[in-house]
Design a protein around this motif. Structure first.
Motif, PDB file in Angstrom:
ATOM      1  N   ASN A 174     -29.517   5.972  16.628  1.00 41.98           N
ATOM      2  CA  ASN A 174     -29.897   6.440  15.358  1.00 41.98           C
ATOM      3  C   ASN A 174     -29.655   8.261  15.286  1.00 41.98           C
ATOM      4  O   ASN A 174     -29.856   8.531  14.305  1.00 41.98           O
ATOM      5  CB  ASN A 174     -31.453   6.386  14.980  1.00 41.98           C
ATOM      6  CG  ASN A 174     -31.708   4.732  14.880  1.00 41.98           C
ATOM      7  OD1 ASN A 174     -30.773   3.984  14.497  1.00 41.98           O
ATOM      8  ND2 ASN A 174     -33.052   4.425  15.082  1.00 41.98           N
ATOM      9  N   ALA A 175     -29.260   8.609  16.437  1.00 44.13           N
ATOM     10  CA  ALA A 175     -29.098  10.040  16.372  1.00 44.13           C
ATOM     11  C   ALA A 175     -27.910  10.567  15.739  1.00 44.13           C
ATOM     12  O   ALA A 175     -26.929   9.692  15.697  1.00 44.13           O
ATOM     13  CB  ALA A 175     -29.237  10.534  17.810  1.00 44.13           C
ATOM     14  N   SER A 176     -28.186  11.711  15.022  1.00 44.15           N
ATOM     15  CA  SER A 176     -26.975  12.198  14.335  1.00 44.15           C
ATOM     16  C   SER A 176     -25.946  12.883  15.194  1.00 44.15           C
ATOM     17  O   SER A 176     -26.445  13.826  15.852  1.00 44.15           O
ATOM     18  CB  SER A 176     -27.460  12.927  13.143  1.00 44.15           C
ATOM     19  OG  SER A 176     -28.135  12.256  12.076  1.00 44.15           O
ATOM     20  N   PRO A 177     -24.643  12.842  14.998  1.00 50.78           N
ATOM     21  CA  PRO A 177     -23.692  13.595  15.609  1.00 50.78           C
ATOM     22  C   PRO A 177     -23.587  14.920  14.970  1.00 50.78           C
ATOM     23  O   PRO A 177     -24.027  15.404  13.805  1.00 50.78           O
ATOM     24  CB  PRO A 177     -22.476  12.685  15.298  1.00 50.78           C
ATOM     25  CG  PRO A 177     -22.854  11.954  14.085  1.00 50.78           C
ATOM     26  CD  PRO A 177     -24.143  11.805  13.950  1.00 50.78           C
ATOM     27  N   PRO A 178     -23.049  15.870  15.800  1.00 53.90           N
ATOM     28  CA  PRO A 178     -22.811  17.197  15.163  1.00 53.90           C
ATOM     29  C   PRO A 178     -22.140  17.201  13.822  1.00 53.90           C
ATOM     30  O   PRO A 178     -21.368  16.404  13.786  1.00 53.90           O
ATOM     31  CB  PRO A 178     -22.151  17.962  16.472  1.00 53.90           C
ATOM     32  CG  PRO A 178     -22.141  17.230  17.539  1.00 53.90           C
ATOM     33  CD  PRO A 178     -22.254  15.821  17.193  1.00 53.90           C
ATOM     34  N   ALA A 179     -22.219  18.602  13.067  1.00 57.83           N
ATOM     35  CA  ALA A 179     -21.524  18.540  11.896  1.00 57.83           C
ATOM     36  C   ALA A 179     -19.954  18.454  12.140  1.00 57.83           C
ATOM     37  O   ALA A 179     -19.550  18.970  13.217  1.00 57.83           O
ATOM     38  CB  ALA A 179     -21.984  19.776  11.263  1.00 57.83           C
ATOM     39  N   GLY A 180     -19.103  18.198  11.155  1.00 52.15           N
ATOM     40  CA  GLY A 180     -17.836  18.486  11.320  1.00 52.15           C
ATOM     41  C   GLY A 180     -17.201  16.936  11.298  1.00 52.15           C
ATOM     42  O   GLY A 180     -17.745  16.076  11.071  1.00 52.15           O
ATOM     43  N   TRP A 181     -15.917  16.976  11.227  1.00 49.84           N
ATOM     44  CA  TRP A 181     -14.866  15.929  11.148  1.00 49.84           C
ATOM     45  C   TRP A 181     -13.700  16.030  11.501  1.00 49.84           C
ATOM     46  O   TRP A 181     -13.072  17.266  11.440  1.00 49.84           O
ATOM     47  CB  TRP A 181     -14.813  15.312   9.330  1.00 49.84           C
ATOM     48  CG  TRP A 181     -14.190  13.870   9.353  1.00 49.84           C
ATOM     49  CD1 TRP A 181     -13.038  13.469   9.255  1.00 49.84           C
ATOM     50  CD2 TRP A 181     -15.193  12.984   9.514  1.00 49.84           C
ATOM     51  NE1 TRP A 181     -13.036  12.243   8.991  1.00 49.84           N
ATOM     52  CE2 TRP A 181     -14.384  11.689   9.355  1.00 49.84           C
ATOM     53  CE3 TRP A 181     -16.529  12.477   9.600  1.00 49.84           C
ATOM     54  CZ2 TRP A 181     -14.871  10.402   9.485  1.00 49.84           C
ATOM     55  CZ3 TRP A 181     -16.951  11.456   9.743  1.00 49.84           C
ATOM     56  CH2 TRP A 181     -16.091  10.293   9.560  1.00 49.84           C
ATOM     57  N   PRO A 182     -13.358  15.121  12.263  1.00 49.89           N
ATOM     58  CA  PRO A 182     -13.942  13.879  12.839  1.00 49.89           C
ATOM     59  C   PRO A 182     -15.113  13.941  13.811  1.00 49.89           C
ATOM     60  O   PRO A 182     -15.037  14.882  14.412  1.00 49.89           O
ATOM     61  CB  PRO A 182     -12.613  13.066  13.421  1.00 49.89           C
ATOM     62  CG  PRO A 182     -11.644  14.138  13.858  1.00 49.89           C
ATOM     63  CD  PRO A 182     -11.894  15.104  13.134  1.00 49.89           C
TER      64      PRO A 182
END
Length: 270
Positions: free
Chosen positions: A167-175
């Motif tokens: 459920n943890a969100s990854p850092p901002a940015g893509w990919p």
């Protein structure tokens, strides 16, 4: 041929949690006709040989039937075989499943291919087999259907990062960076499987069929494509824990919770 033993079909019973379910039943003092459903018959036969070697004094019997959830013809033949040999089915353990998220992440399957393959096997194939097995289940005096789901399938717990690390969100940015365990398609299919369980609970309620979804816990199987040892380092339990829990449900210890997603600790929230 009719049998006094409880007749149980376990899909994916040759490996992982399915094998542990078969083992837990085979160790039980209650006699069972344990039918291991396997995509490859030889692998099912290997699993049977292992169990017979480890537990030569079991009161239960073992057999294998070819059951490929991607093939309607395979499932139809499997049910026909069980019908001709036993005439009924006392319990269907819908355990077989797969996760293709790691193949999507590695570029070995497209996003659409991976999602479709996951849903087709984990949900559609399970639904087809259950539909085919109903006539045999209705000939049992105590019919049971179990759907093996996941602790990651609960919607209400997706906000709790400490409870489920996915459920943890990854850092901002893509990919986004590659995750150690990627499970978007898998956990989505298991949420769908929970609804499928509810539908079968509704459909078969007046027929006296008890239906559950089983959330066996975080187990060190090969399902996530990570490897059992790595999963154990992350806190996964031995798969035998899940096998024993499923055996408890089959033996009536959670009958009051039919129609729910059950954990060893209680009811899993939706």
């Amino acid at each position: 041929m009719a049998s006094d033993k409880k007749i149980v079909l376990i899909t994916g019973g040759n490996t992982g949690l399915g094998f542990e379910i078969a083992k837990a039943l085979y160790q039980s003092e209650i006699p069972y006709e344990i039918i291991i459903g396997a995509r490859t018959v030889s692998k099912g036969e290997d699993a049977i040989a292992t169990l017979r070697k480890e537990y030569p004094q079991s009161a239960s019997s073992l057999s294998v039937v070819q059951a490929d959830l991607d093939s309607d013809a395979s499932l139809e033949k499997a049910v026909e075989t069980i019908s001709s040999q036993y005439g009924r089915l006392d319990a269907l353990v819908n355990n077989a499943g797969a996760s293709f998220d790691n193949l999507i992440q590695e570029g070995k399957m497209t996003l659409r291919q991976g999602f479709n393959a996951t849903w087709d096997l984990n949900v559609s194939g399970t639904h087809v087999l259950t539909s085919l097995a109903v006539p045999l289940l209705l000939k049992s005096s105590d019919p049971r259907v179990l759907f093996i789901t996941s602790g990651t399938s609960t919607l209400s717990e997706t906000e709790h990062v400490n409870l489920i690390r996915l459920n943890a969100s990854p850092p901002a940015g893509w990919p986004k960076p590659k995750a150690v365990i990627s499970a978007t398609a898998y956990r989505s299919s298991k949420t769908g499987l929970n609804m499928l369980m509810r539908e079968w609970h509704r459909i078969l309620k007046n027929d006296g069929v008890k239906v559950w979804a089983i959330s066996p816990g975080f187990l060190a199987t090969g399902l996530a494509g990570v490897g059992p040892e790595k999963l154990k380092q992350m806190g996964a339990l031995d798969p035998s824990v899940g096998g024993q829990f499923v055996r408890d449900v089959l033996q009536g210890k959670r009958d009051e919770d039919a129609g729910k997603v059950v954990r060893s600790s209680g009811i899993q929230p939706w």
